[in-house]
Motif scaffolding. Sequence first.
Motif, PDB file in Angstrom:
ATOM      1  N   GLU B  28       0.839  -1.206   0.000  1.00 43.98           N
ATOM      2  CA  GLU B  28       0.000   0.000   0.000  1.00 43.98           C
ATOM      3  C   GLU B  28       0.877   1.260   0.000  1.00 43.98           C
ATOM      4  O   GLU B  28       0.545   2.260  -0.606  1.00 43.98           O
ATOM      5  CB  GLU B  28      -0.900   0.017   1.232  1.00 43.98           C
ATOM      6  CG  GLU B  28      -2.027  -1.003   1.195  1.00 43.98           C
ATOM      7  CD  GLU B  28      -3.138  -0.630   0.236  1.00 43.98           C
ATOM      8  OE1 GLU B  28      -3.514   0.549   0.210  1.00 43.98           O
ATOM      9  OE2 GLU B  28      -3.608  -1.521  -0.494  1.00 43.98           O
ATOM     10  N   MET B  29       1.999   1.165   0.721  1.00 44.43           N
ATOM     11  CA  MET B  29       2.893   2.315   0.854  1.00 44.43           C
ATOM     12  C   MET B  29       4.022   2.166  -0.160  1.00 44.43           C
ATOM     13  O   MET B  29       4.559   1.060  -0.294  1.00 44.43           O
ATOM     14  CB  MET B  29       3.469   2.301   2.271  1.00 44.43           C
ATOM     15  CG  MET B  29       3.724   3.658   2.850  1.00 44.43           C
ATOM     16  SD  MET B  29       4.582   3.586   4.439  1.00 44.43           S
ATOM     17  CE  MET B  29       3.422   2.750   5.468  1.00 44.43           C
ATOM     18  N   SER B  73      -0.420  -4.563   5.656  1.00 40.63           N
ATOM     19  CA  SER B  73      -1.803  -4.198   5.982  1.00 40.63           C
ATOM     20  C   SER B  73      -2.371  -3.360   4.840  1.00 40.63           C
ATOM     21  O   SER B  73      -1.628  -2.706   4.104  1.00 40.63           O
ATOM     22  CB  SER B  73      -1.844  -3.398   7.277  1.00 40.63           C
ATOM     23  OG  SER B  73      -1.233  -2.157   7.073  1.00 40.63           O
ATOM     24  N   HIS B  74      -3.667  -3.407   4.707  1.00 42.61           N
ATOM     25  CA  HIS B  74      -4.292  -2.657   3.614  1.00 42.61           C
ATOM     26  C   HIS B  74      -5.032  -1.431   4.149  1.00 42.61           C
ATOM     27  O   HIS B  74      -6.060  -1.039   3.633  1.00 42.61           O
ATOM     28  CB  HIS B  74      -5.236  -3.567   2.831  1.00 42.61           C
ATOM     29  CG  HIS B  74      -4.513  -4.714   2.184  1.00 42.61           C
ATOM     30  ND1 HIS B  74      -3.692  -4.554   1.099  1.00 42.61           N
ATOM     31  CD2 HIS B  74      -4.453  -6.017   2.519  1.00 42.61           C
ATOM     32  CE1 HIS B  74      -3.165  -5.730   0.771  1.00 42.61           C
ATOM     33  NE2 HIS B  74      -3.609  -6.628   1.626  1.00 42.61           N
ATOM     34  N   GLY B  75      -4.479  -0.900   5.223  1.00 41.53           N
ATOM     35  CA  GLY B  75      -5.145   0.247   5.845  1.00 41.53           C
ATOM     36  C   GLY B  75      -4.813   1.556   5.149  1.00 41.53           C
ATOM     37  O   GLY B  75      -3.796   1.682   4.478  1.00 41.53           O
ATOM     38  N   SER B  76      -5.710   2.489   5.299  1.00 36.30           N
ATOM     39  CA  SER B  76      -5.404   3.841   4.818  1.00 36.30           C
ATOM     40  C   SER B  76      -5.513   4.748   6.040  1.00 36.30           C
ATOM     41  O   SER B  76      -6.437   4.631   6.832  1.00 36.30           O
ATOM     42  CB  SER B  76      -6.384   4.275   3.737  1.00 36.30           C
ATOM     43  OG  SER B  76      -7.696   4.205   4.223  1.00 36.30           O
ATOM     44  N   TRP B  77      -4.535   5.603   6.194  1.00 34.44           N
ATOM     45  CA  TRP B  77      -4.469   6.411   7.407  1.00 34.44           C
ATOM     46  C   TRP B  77      -4.724   7.868   7.095  1.00 34.44           C
ATOM     47  O   TRP B  77      -4.208   8.402   6.114  1.00 34.44           O
ATOM     48  CB  TRP B  77      -3.101   6.227   8.064  1.00 34.44           C
ATOM     49  CG  TRP B  77      -2.850   4.807   8.426  1.00 34.44           C
ATOM     50  CD1 TRP B  77      -3.301   4.176   9.548  1.00 34.44           C
ATOM     51  CD2 TRP B  77      -2.142   3.824   7.680  1.00 34.44           C
ATOM     52  NE1 TRP B  77      -2.908   2.862   9.544  1.00 34.44           N
ATOM     53  CE2 TRP B  77      -2.200   2.614   8.410  1.00 34.44           C
ATOM     54  CE3 TRP B  77      -1.466   3.829   6.459  1.00 34.44           C
ATOM     55  CZ2 TRP B  77      -1.610   1.442   7.970  1.00 34.44           C
ATOM     56  CZ3 TRP B  77      -0.886   2.649   6.012  1.00 34.44           C
ATOM     57  CH2 TRP B  77      -0.960   1.484   6.763  1.00 34.44           C
ATOM     58  N   GLU B  78      -5.512   8.466   7.994  1.00 33.79           N
ATOM     59  CA  GLU B  78      -5.867   9.877   7.785  1.00 33.79           C
ATOM     60  C   GLU B  78      -4.646  10.781   7.923  1.00 33.79           C
ATOM     61  O   GLU B  78      -4.526  11.789   7.253  1.00 33.79           O
ATOM     62  CB  GLU B  78      -6.909  10.304   8.824  1.00 33.79           C
ATOM     63  CG  GLU B  78      -8.270   9.682   8.624  1.00 33.79           C
ATOM     64  CD  GLU B  78      -9.164   9.913   9.818  1.00 33.79           C
ATOM     65  OE1 GLU B  78      -8.999  10.919  10.515  1.00 33.79           O
ATOM     66  OE2 GLU B  78     -10.037   9.055  10.054  1.00 33.79           O
ATOM     67  N   HIS B  82      -2.034   8.795  12.897  1.00 35.73           N
ATOM     68  CA  HIS B  82      -2.834   7.565  12.842  1.00 35.73           C
ATOM     69  C   HIS B  82      -1.972   6.384  12.408  1.00 35.73           C
ATOM     70  O   HIS B  82      -2.093   5.290  12.935  1.00 35.73           O
ATOM     71  CB  HIS B  82      -4.001   7.729  11.861  1.00 35.73           C
ATOM     72  CG  HIS B  82      -5.168   8.428  12.462  1.00 35.73           C
ATOM     73  ND1 HIS B  82      -5.344   9.777  12.333  1.00 35.73           N
ATOM     74  CD2 HIS B  82      -6.198   7.980  13.222  1.00 35.73           C
ATOM     75  CE1 HIS B  82      -6.450  10.129  12.980  1.00 35.73           C
ATOM     76  NE2 HIS B  82      -6.977   9.057  13.527  1.00 35.73           N
ATOM     77  N   ARG B  83      -1.128   6.659  11.439  1.00 38.13           N
ATOM     78  CA  ARG B  83      -0.253   5.586  10.939  1.00 38.13           C
ATOM     79  C   ARG B  83       0.724   5.143  12.033  1.00 38.13           C
ATOM     80  O   ARG B  83       0.978   3.960  12.223  1.00 38.13           O
ATOM     81  CB  ARG B  83       0.518   6.078   9.715  1.00 38.13           C
ATOM     82  CG  ARG B  83       1.294   4.976   9.034  1.00 38.13           C
ATOM     83  CD  ARG B  83       2.229   5.543   8.011  1.00 38.13           C
ATOM     84  NE  ARG B  83       1.539   5.928   6.788  1.00 38.13           N
ATOM     85  CZ  ARG B  83       2.125   6.611   5.800  1.00 38.13           C
ATOM     86  NH1 ARG B  83       3.374   6.982   5.910  1.00 38.13           N
ATOM     87  NH2 ARG B  83       1.465   6.924   4.724  1.00 38.13           N
ATOM     88  N   TYR B  86      -1.055   3.142  14.564  1.00 38.84           N
ATOM     89  CA  TYR B  86      -1.296   1.792  14.041  1.00 38.84           C
ATOM     90  C   TYR B  86      -0.029   0.947  14.160  1.00 38.84           C
ATOM     91  O   TYR B  86      -0.089  -0.217  14.556  1.00 38.84           O
ATOM     92  CB  TYR B  86      -1.747   1.892  12.577  1.00 38.84           C
ATOM     93  CG  TYR B  86      -2.189   0.564  12.002  1.00 38.84           C
ATOM     94  CD1 TYR B  86      -3.409   0.016  12.357  1.00 38.84           C
ATOM     95  CD2 TYR B  86      -1.378  -0.135  11.119  1.00 38.84           C
ATOM     96  CE1 TYR B  86      -3.813  -1.202  11.846  1.00 38.84           C
ATOM     97  CE2 TYR B  86      -1.782  -1.354  10.602  1.00 38.84           C
ATOM     98  CZ  TYR B  86      -2.995  -1.878  10.964  1.00 38.84           C
ATOM     99  OH  TYR B  86      -3.388  -3.087  10.458  1.00 38.84           O
TER     100      TYR B  86
END
Lengths: 163, 203
Positions: B28-29, B73-78, B82-83, B86
């Motif tokens: 993702e990154m 992880s497939h998260g998206s951080w505001e 937040h990142r 996490y």
Amino acid sequence: MRTIECSREQDVIDALSSGRWPERAPGGLPAHVASCQICSDTLAVASLVLADRDDPAVDPHIPSSAVMWWRAQMRARQEAAREAARPIAVAQIIGAICAVAVLLVVGLWFSPLARDWFTDVATGNREFSITAALKMYGWLLPALMILFSLIVTPLVYFAVVED
Amino acid sequence: MFRISTTDVTLTGIDRLDGTADADVSFEMDEEAFRAFYDRTARSLWFYLSRMTGDSQVADDLLQESYYRLLRSHGSWESESHRRAYLFRIATNLVRDGHRRARRGETVALPESDHMSLAAPGTDLAEATAQRTDLRRAMGRLRPRERALLWLAYGQGHAHAEIAETLGVKTGSVKLLLFRARRKLATLLRRSPRYGGGRRARS
């Protein structure tokens, strides 16, 4: 009601973090800390935690970001390869199980014992009954199951665990 | 003690032959963002892990594992915060799993000799060493969550909301939990012989 926070708590932390404690602390703060239990606890804890964090003797061997990225790439690639190989492993297991099952059925079919039994049933000399068959050849079922598991277990182990 | 399964990262012969080793795996990154984020956070995360586990080698392993899981992880951080929360949450969970596996109960004895510099008695360095010994001894008597709270709040300077996100508790609870943990640690520190606690106990 018990007080769990003090409005000057953050001032204590700021003074400690910036190295202004106690000589250059904001006016009245040392006197306040001496009389406030919460700020006194904050000072006791935060000063030691910060000193420990900034301990010059600690030299963490942190890999560079380039190395970390490369390792992550390698590991992800290996995991992807393992994931891709999983259906092949499953197909190999199913194939092996089928092969063993066919071998057992063929072996059973050509065994004189089974052939006699099937011939007797086919010619009407013997009435087909599961209970009668189990009574007569009941020992054969656990034996076959043991044989089957002895062959299949190592196959599954090598295909799944080793993979 | 802690044990973590790490995958051996080596190139197989097939990888070398078919050239797949040169192809990037997509996360993702992207690399640039990851490296910038890593440079900003790795040191503080290592300290957190080191102080939570009491073992610098375990901290090394968990550091790698934490970043790897973040990448996967497939998260998206505001936001950056937040990142980071996490990332620290991943690390906290890894430490917690290690504690569960270690089955040591609620408290962990942190080795006092880890990174302790030797110093002559009476010097500032000796004083600092003695203080760190007291701190680690007292920290070792806290619950893992209490240790995490104190390190995040004072060692990392995280805000209450970020601590809540990292530890999976309500933001409103952080204030009270932190108060209790701080009270407990301060009491333990004051009971240590250097603060006269030992002498008081004997009299």
